[in-house]
Design an enzyme around this catalytic site. Sequence first.
Site, PDB file in Angstrom:
ATOM      1  N   HIS A  29       0.728  -1.253  -0.077  1.00 11.13           N
ATOM      2  CA  HIS A  29       0.202  -0.050   0.085  1.00 11.13           C
ATOM      3  C   HIS A  29       0.734   1.091   0.048  1.00 11.13           C
ATOM      4  O   HIS A  29       0.436   2.298  -0.450  1.00 11.13           O
ATOM      5  CB  HIS A  29      -1.054   0.015   1.302  1.00 11.13           C
ATOM      6  CG  HIS A  29      -2.175  -1.065   0.704  1.00 11.13           C
ATOM      7  ND1 HIS A  29      -2.038  -2.277   1.302  1.00 11.13           N
ATOM      8  CD2 HIS A  29      -3.159  -0.697  -0.194  1.00 11.13           C
ATOM      9  CE1 HIS A  29      -3.231  -2.892   1.065  1.00 11.13           C
ATOM     10  NE2 HIS A  29      -3.915  -2.074   0.113  1.00 11.13           N
ATOM     11  N   ARG A  72     -12.051   3.067  -1.891  1.00 14.32           N
ATOM     12  CA  ARG A  72     -11.282   2.186  -0.829  1.00 14.32           C
ATOM     13  C   ARG A  72     -12.071   2.779   0.435  1.00 14.32           C
ATOM     14  O   ARG A  72     -11.208   3.526   0.994  1.00 14.32           O
ATOM     15  CB  ARG A  72      -9.946   2.414  -0.855  1.00 14.32           C
ATOM     16  CG  ARG A  72      -9.351   1.375  -2.207  1.00 14.32           C
ATOM     17  CD  ARG A  72      -7.718   1.564  -1.858  1.00 14.32           C
ATOM     18  NE  ARG A  72      -7.147   0.313  -2.605  1.00 14.32           N
ATOM     19  CZ  ARG A  72      -6.356   0.540  -3.818  1.00 14.32           C
ATOM     20  NH1 ARG A  72      -6.574   1.825  -4.285  1.00 14.32           N
ATOM     21  NH2 ARG A  72      -5.843  -0.471  -4.452  1.00 14.32           N
ATOM     22  N   GLU A  92     -10.723 -11.008  -6.853  1.00  9.54           N
ATOM     23  CA  GLU A  92      -9.136 -11.068  -6.176  1.00  9.54           C
ATOM     24  C   GLU A  92      -8.558 -12.177  -5.498  1.00  9.54           C
ATOM     25  O   GLU A  92      -7.354 -12.369  -5.162  1.00  9.54           O
ATOM     26  CB  GLU A  92      -9.223 -10.020  -4.898  1.00  9.54           C
ATOM     27  CG  GLU A  92      -9.613  -8.748  -5.085  1.00  9.54           C
ATOM     28  CD  GLU A  92      -9.822  -7.855  -3.498  1.00  9.54           C
ATOM     29  OE1 GLU A  92      -8.852  -6.976  -3.480  1.00  9.54           O
ATOM     30  OE2 GLU A  92     -10.647  -8.142  -2.937  1.00  9.54           O
ATOM     31  N   ASP A 104      -4.103  -8.065  -5.281  1.00 11.21           N
ATOM     32  CA  ASP A 104      -4.459  -9.458  -4.449  1.00 11.21           C
ATOM     33  C   ASP A 104      -4.453 -10.447  -5.437  1.00 11.21           C
ATOM     34  O   ASP A 104      -3.909 -11.969  -5.036  1.00 11.21           O
ATOM     35  CB  ASP A 104      -5.718  -9.259  -3.627  1.00 11.21           C
ATOM     36  CG  ASP A 104      -5.443  -8.546  -2.567  1.00 11.21           C
ATOM     37  OD1 ASP A 104      -4.369  -8.721  -1.785  1.00 11.21           O
ATOM     38  OD2 ASP A 104      -6.061  -7.611  -2.306  1.00 11.21           O
ATOM     39  N   CYS A 158      -9.563  -3.080 -11.376  1.00 11.40           N
ATOM     40  CA  CYS A 158      -9.147  -1.739 -10.449  1.00 11.40           C
ATOM     41  C   CYS A 158      -7.919  -2.100  -9.658  1.00 11.40           C
ATOM     42  O   CYS A 158      -7.378  -1.209  -8.740  1.00 11.40           O
ATOM     43  CB  CYS A 158     -10.375  -1.531  -9.295  1.00 11.40           C
ATOM     44  SG  CYS A 158     -10.494  -2.785  -8.327  1.00 11.40           S
TER      45      CYS A 158
HETATM   46  C1  PEP Z   1      -6.586  -5.130  -5.421  1.00 14.60           C
HETATM   47  O1  PEP Z   1      -6.252  -6.115  -4.678  1.00 14.60           O
HETATM   48  O2  PEP Z   1      -6.074  -5.344  -6.537  1.00 14.60           O
HETATM   49  C2  PEP Z   1      -7.254  -4.105  -4.937  1.00 14.60           C
HETATM   50  C3  PEP Z   1      -7.490  -3.147  -5.912  1.00 14.60           C
HETATM   51  O3  PEP Z   1      -7.434  -3.942  -3.650  1.00 14.60           O
HETATM   52  P1  PEP Z   1      -6.451  -3.309  -2.566  1.00 14.60           P
HETATM   53  O4  PEP Z   1      -5.080  -2.984  -3.287  1.00 14.60           O
HETATM   54  O5  PEP Z   1      -6.790  -2.139  -1.840  1.00 14.60           O
HETATM   55  O6  PEP Z   1      -6.320  -4.530  -1.766  1.00 14.60           O
HETATM   56 MG    MG Z   2      -7.246  -6.166  -2.757  1.00 13.79          MG
END
Ligand code: PEP
Ligand code: MG
Length: 953
Positions: A580, A687, A816, A840, A887
């Site tokens: 993140h 998010r 995911e 994910d 996404c």
């Molecule tokens: C992902 O997993 O691609 C996603 C968009 O969710 P995050 O990155 O917030 O886990």
């Molecule tokens: Mg994710």
Amino acid sequence: MLELTVEQISIGQTAVDKSAALRLLADKLVADGLVAAGYLSGLEQREAQGSTFLGQGIAIPHGTPETRDQVFATGVRLLQFPEGVDWGDGQIVYLAIGIAAKSDEHLRLLQLLTRALGETDLGQALRRASSPQALLKLLQGAPQELALDAQMIGLGVAAEDFEELVWRGARLLRQAECVSNGFAAVLQQVEALPLGDGLWWLHSEQTVLRPGLAFVTPDKPIRYLGQPLSGLFCLASLGEAHQALLERLCALLIDGRGQELWRATSTRAVLEVLGGELPADWPSARIALANAHGLHARPAKELAQLAKGFDGEIRIRLADGQEPAVSLKSLSKLLSLGARRGQVLELIAEPSIAAQALPVLLAAIEQGLGEEVEPLPTVAAPVDVPQELAAPVSAPAAGSLVQAVPAAPGIAIGPAHVQVQQAIDYPLRGESPAIERQRLQQALGEVREDIQGLIQRSQAKAIREIFITHLEMLDDPELVDEVDTRLKQGESAEAAWMSVIESAARQQESLQDALLAERAADLRDIGRRVLAQLCGVLAPVEPEQPYILVMDEVGPSDVARLDPARVAGILTARGGATAHSAIVARARGIPALVGAGASVLLIKSGTPLLLDGQRGRLHVDADSHTLQRAAEERDTREQRLKAAAEQRHQQARTTDGHAVEVFANVGESAGVAAVVEQGAEGIGLLRTELIFMAHPQAPDEATQEAEYRRVLDGLGGRPLVVRTLDVGGDKPLPYWPIAQEENPFLGVRGIRLTLQRPQIMEAQLRALLRSADNRPLRIMFPMVGSVEEWRQARDMTERLRREIPVADLQLGIMIEVPSAALLAPVLAKEVDFFSVGTNDLTQYTLAIDRGHPTLSAQADGLHPAVLQLIDITVRAAHAHGKWVGVCGELAADPLAVPVLVGLGVDELSVSGRSIAEVKARIRELSLAQARTLAQQALAVGSANDVRALVEAM
Ligand code: PEP
Ligand code: MG
């Protein structure tokens, strides 16, 4: 792992001498297939280096490091010699425990044995044991003592209700390794006992590993079953260990002194009342252990003997552990630490002997306690540095090229500004309290002035606030008082200051609250600043021009605090592209490379760096030609982006007229206007956890509704795809405790978690439905892996929708988890849409942690296996007339766009900064060409092959 079992024990053995005993043991180890025949010579060599006699009639013969390659499988065999065997120096052995260990697993065995070694007369009992069962029982030792020390007490912890307070108590027990996972759930089932005076008691024996008692008080008044709940005891019960404590507590309650417990403002006061293990207010010193095989029997014996030469108490603990300090003079206790190379030992000595004893002991440990030691790397690395980063390294040479994980695109040029903590040595004893006090005051004054300068120079409010908090910490009267007490005991200003800061920081951490844990990091930060000032260690000056920040690892909040006007680029030794923090860097437009390896931490501050965040390359002190080319490329990219930006508000169509929607990923309502301005046709991923994280407590329904309304208002009729709360994994919520898990990414996260807390999920859904006002609202659920999860979430939403009607609502799931992609043909019949979370999906398909320091470069979403799953998803959705978005970060990768378009993805959702570029990329393609490319990509064997295909297009 080594454990003791009856099958390993042979009783009633005889041996005329030590050699015969060793032979018997070796034969047994060989016969049982644990070692090769030559292992006997390893056992003999080891005894020649020093006896393995442990005490209490036990010896632990084992091989030397050179004979480890003769070990086939780690294990132990125990031989009982009722007649005794002379092990040299008149030491008689009744039990020989032969160890076959490939590495340092025998430390674990020593830990197991040390409980028994504390027993008096164990040797005679071992000798008399008539069965393997009886012998094992003896080794497993006396009833354990109740663990109750400062780490087990949490005062004023954030808790909304009884359940959360129970969770806090259980977590303290878990961290002290008194219980295993699941104890919190066990306690939730137990009936709580009111003790009076607002105190409550809970206990259970289930999942208990060793007895322990935690005491927690809430930060605000709570009631439970109509009565006040001011303090809660959680007992991990095992045998009679808690009996004495319980009697003491009853006496206290009868005397009407219960309030003393929940009114206490320090853990020390609670421990004094309960009779727990008091933290010693004694001088202490720390040192990292350099012995290759840890503190095993030989060096431990040496250390204990040295300690016995001082007439007073000396204790030792692992600085990063939860265990209380143990006597340094007891060999068995020393072994029970299980200390490994690189772990930091804290030695604590009675004030009367500290000045003489600590330096001698530290010097002996430094010199290896009779063993030759390889010095530890000098960079003060965090305790959990992976082995590959902990190995000694040198700085990359001038002109060299370092390959790293591309985390945020763009080219950055500037001097390195390296922020790594160097170990600072300091004396433990001071000249005189007056001199030390004066030195400390002067250092504090100078640091205060520095921080004031930083406050004035910081433009961002959040950053200014951090420094203002630092100033307050410097002036905290309690800290100052505690330091003064230590100065009066003869400590140096450095030692007194650092031990007070460290114990305050640890106390903050013990409260198990993420926000307070951050305060602990702040405390350590100012602690180091003052220490550096006292020792005359100069911190690298922040360069005037925009620089490349070099760090071990950055967290999302670190990146959020950075000032992009000063930080041209980020370079880290650890981390991965879809962590993140990397996502935040991309969103902030700061070029970043992560996972570059420990060598970059050795780069000298000021070294000119050229960082290419697209290709994942770092040039160290590049020649002028390379620099010039990079600067040109940077300018060309800027121009290309400028041209793309001019067309950002137009739809993206391929050359053959196929429209692909480009939406934005956002995490806060405040960002909506900006992404619309950047060309977003809608929001493809809100998010919502970031909204939750921005609040100090869980936002209530009305607060959430206002946030979601702001997002929809900002969109002016464009669709909003909202993801319900996705916490767990690497995204904890400070105020919403989640039980510690071995594998959080495979644990209770996303929809699994919110389905367990239906009130929270319902409140969020209600807030969303209320905010819609008939505007296009799409709700999707994260981490769905089964049809049941989807149906549960859908049914909940549909039920609420009957209360709060919404005209334009679609419900979908994120893809995911591979199981969801593979089930897409089933799910597609029921959902309105899919949105592929490639971050994910890639991590779970390739089994690579998205933040892994060294592997995450391989976690490439263009891997054909991931593309196959996207292909299944798109085909299934289209067969049922449903749409698919992507996404995850892959949607913004210029090389991935043609493949995703070719697979038939209908919408790409990217960070605001990438919208114009992605749209420009789509306009360059023809759908026919993209389809062919996608089919080729599905047929190759690696992500690199796919990338090569796209580049050759
Ligand atoms: C992902 O997993 O691609 C996603 C968009 O969710 P995050 O990155 O917030 O886990
Ligand atoms: Mg994710």
